[in-house]
Design an enzyme around this catalytic site. Structure first.
Site, PDB file in Angstrom:
ATOM      1  N   ALA A 208      55.356  -1.974   0.348  1.00  0.00           N
ATOM      2  CA  ALA A 208      54.002  -2.419  -0.025  1.00  0.00           C
ATOM      3  C   ALA A 208      53.206  -2.751   1.229  1.00  0.00           C
ATOM      4  O   ALA A 208      53.687  -2.566   2.345  1.00  0.00           O
ATOM      5  CB  ALA A 208      54.106  -3.642  -0.930  1.00  0.00           C
ATOM      6  N   ASN A 209      51.981  -3.220   1.084  1.00  0.00           N
ATOM      7  CA  ASN A 209      51.204  -3.695   2.233  1.00  0.00           C
ATOM      8  C   ASN A 209      50.447  -4.959   1.829  1.00  0.00           C
ATOM      9  O   ASN A 209      50.548  -5.426   0.699  1.00  0.00           O
ATOM     10  CB  ASN A 209      50.276  -2.593   2.773  1.00  0.00           C
ATOM     11  CG  ASN A 209      49.250  -2.168   1.761  1.00  0.00           C
ATOM     12  OD1 ASN A 209      48.392  -2.960   1.369  1.00  0.00           O
ATOM     13  ND2 ASN A 209      49.329  -0.923   1.307  1.00  0.00           N
ATOM     14  N   ARG A 210      49.659  -5.484   2.768  1.00  0.00           N
ATOM     15  CA  ARG A 210      49.086  -6.822   2.577  1.00  0.00           C
ATOM     16  C   ARG A 210      47.756  -6.835   1.815  1.00  0.00           C
ATOM     17  O   ARG A 210      47.126  -7.876   1.692  1.00  0.00           O
ATOM     18  CB  ARG A 210      48.840  -7.476   3.935  1.00  0.00           C
ATOM     19  CG  ARG A 210      50.072  -7.745   4.721  1.00  0.00           C
ATOM     20  CD  ARG A 210      49.717  -8.433   6.028  1.00  0.00           C
ATOM     21  NE  ARG A 210      50.711  -8.186   7.058  1.00  0.00           N
ATOM     22  CZ  ARG A 210      51.886  -8.779   7.118  1.00  0.00           C
ATOM     23  NH1 ARG A 210      52.231  -9.662   6.210  1.00  0.00           N
ATOM     24  NH2 ARG A 210      52.724  -8.498   8.083  1.00  0.00           N
ATOM     25  N   SER A 211      47.300  -5.716   1.319  1.00  0.00           N
ATOM     26  CA  SER A 211      45.979  -5.711   0.660  1.00  0.00           C
ATOM     27  C   SER A 211      45.988  -6.567  -0.608  1.00  0.00           C
ATOM     28  O   SER A 211      46.858  -6.421  -1.465  1.00  0.00           O
ATOM     29  CB  SER A 211      45.574  -4.275   0.315  1.00  0.00           C
ATOM     30  OG  SER A 211      44.418  -4.299  -0.479  1.00  0.00           O
TER      31      SER A 211
END
Ligand code: PMT
Length: 403
Positions: A208-211
């Protein structure tokens, strides 16, 4: 803030520590030429002084259904208002308004009006996330009440979380939006993506990523208030105004499939989502067991959704990409603008304080295919959203000019 000049604004202040911030909102509305009638609930008196409010407002403070010189103060205030703003709005006031329990002057006025209502909730995170508050907010939104979302940060008592009253700038902007009634996107279909994609490693794990989705949602709300029909393709679950169509997705592939259904008919497509560039090649079914040792994960590229949209874009469409950079902001963003055949790109330096992922604020440089460049200094994400949509409208206006 020209929109507030000469307008009758009722400012409701309910009992929360954030009541002190409403003084700044009050002062700036009066400075901008609004007639502000203040109402405080009984508990608000515990946090700010009535003398301060009366001194700054356009008329004396109203506090009670029974002590006012007018025998029916709530109907006078409600009927005369061009907009009613409640900042801060406590869980009690939100619940009473949702249920129609007009047991004090503020809630009675909210019910005795046909004017638009802007509610700015502020409370502890546990209260903001309680199902009763969530349901009441959803109900009020469905009735057209404008909710200025609380922000995350330090709360009373030192806790950190979501529930802090939106900053005065954001509240003033929401009031401006309501009163200016700008409908420059009326009749247009605007498609926006928000959040970070999650690419499965196995049945339980993801890359995943931090968005957080906040930037995409702010654009969706701004487009909606400007009259657009909005489709929001999102990987996160944040409440939105009724009237915005939300399509929930998780992976880059699902996001591409969802966009494929709507892209051709869209007047504007804005890719604010953080789409993973790589995903694991899935070779196992179920969950990888820990006792099988550390797995070697092979990655493959995801579809570049924006590049595909750029190569198949209808002539009338305005296609907007974002660029999350940590160096060479403008050069890298311009490269993406050209390679992906975009009309606009919104570049953010996500290594700068307060910029990009997760924050309530952002700072961007907007580049256009025609060579224009506009920078927006650190501001809340709604301000950034307004600047992005202003640039979209500018591209559309330029296209209408005879060449
Ligand atoms: O969600 P928030 O917490 O509010 O944070 C906002 C944000 C930082 C996510 C947002 O402002 C932002 O920068 N979004 C784009 C993030 C990103 O993926 O940037 P990029 O430079 O890697 O990609 C360039 C563009 O191509 C983006 O519009 C992206 O959506 C798109 N892309 C990328 C990869 C891919 N496989 N397909 C794509 O369409």
């Amino acid at each position: 803030m020209e929109s507030v000049q000469g307008k009758n604004i009722v400012l409701g202040i309910s009992g929360g520590i954030a009541a002190y911030k409403s003084i700044e909102v009050l002062r700036r509305l009066v400075d901008a030429g609004a007639h502000v009638a203040p109402i405080m609930t009984a508990d608000a008196h515990r946090f700010v002084g009535p003398v301060t409010i009366s001194a700054l407002a356009s008329e004396p403070l109203h506090t009670s259904l029974w002590d006012d010189t007018s025998p029916i103060p709530h109907t006078r205030l409600g009927q005369n208002a061009d907009v009613i703003v409640v900042a801060p709005a406590t869980a009690r006031v939100i619940a009473a308004f949702a249920m129609g329990l007009s047991d004090d002057l503020l809630v009675a006025t909210l019910i005795a009006t046909r004017a638009p209502v802007v509610l700015c909730p502020a409370m502890h995170t546990e209260m903001w996330e309680h199902p009763s508050v969530v349901d009441n907010i959803a109900l009020l939104r469905s009735r057209g009440v404008i909710i200025v979302e609380p922000q995350s940060g330090r709360l009373a008592g030192g806790d950190i979380g979501t529930g802090r009253l939106a900053d005065p700038e954001t509240i003033l902007q929401a009031i401006d939006q309501v009163l200016s009634n700008n409908k420059d996107l009326a009749g247009q279909h605007v498609v926006i993506t928000a959040g970070g994609t999650r690419e499965p490693i196995d049945a339980v794990r993801v890359i995943a990523n931090r968005s957080s989705g906040k930037q995409g949602y702010a654009i969706a709300e701004d487009a909606h208030s400007r009259g657009a029909h909005v489709t929001l393709i999102s990987t996160v679950d944040i409440p939105v105004s009724s009237g915005i169509s939300v399509v929930n997705v998780e992976t880059a592939q699902q996001m591409q499939d969802a966009i494929a259904h709507v892209a051709n008919s869209a007047d504007v497509v804005i890719m604010a989502a953080a789409v993973a560039d790589f995903r694991p090649v899935l070779s196992v079914e179920g969950k990888i067991k820990k006792d099988q040792g550390i797995p070697a994960i092979t990655l493959e590229p995801t579809p570049d959704i924006l590049a595909h949209l750029g190569s198949t874009k209808p002539a009338h469409q305005v296609l907007v990409g974002f660029a999350a950079e940590t160096a060479n902001l403008v050069d890298n963003a311009r490269g993406k603008l050209e390679r992906k055949n975009l009309d606009l790109i919104v570049a953010n330096d996500v290594s700068a304080p307060g910029v990009g992922f997760t924050h309530d604020t952002n700072a961007v440089t907007i580049l256009s295919a025609s060579g224009e460049m506009k920078s927006v200094a650190l501001a809340n994400k709604r301000t950034i959203a307004t600047a992005v949509l202003d640039s979209v409208v500018k591209v559309q206006s330029a296209r209408r000019l005879p060449s």
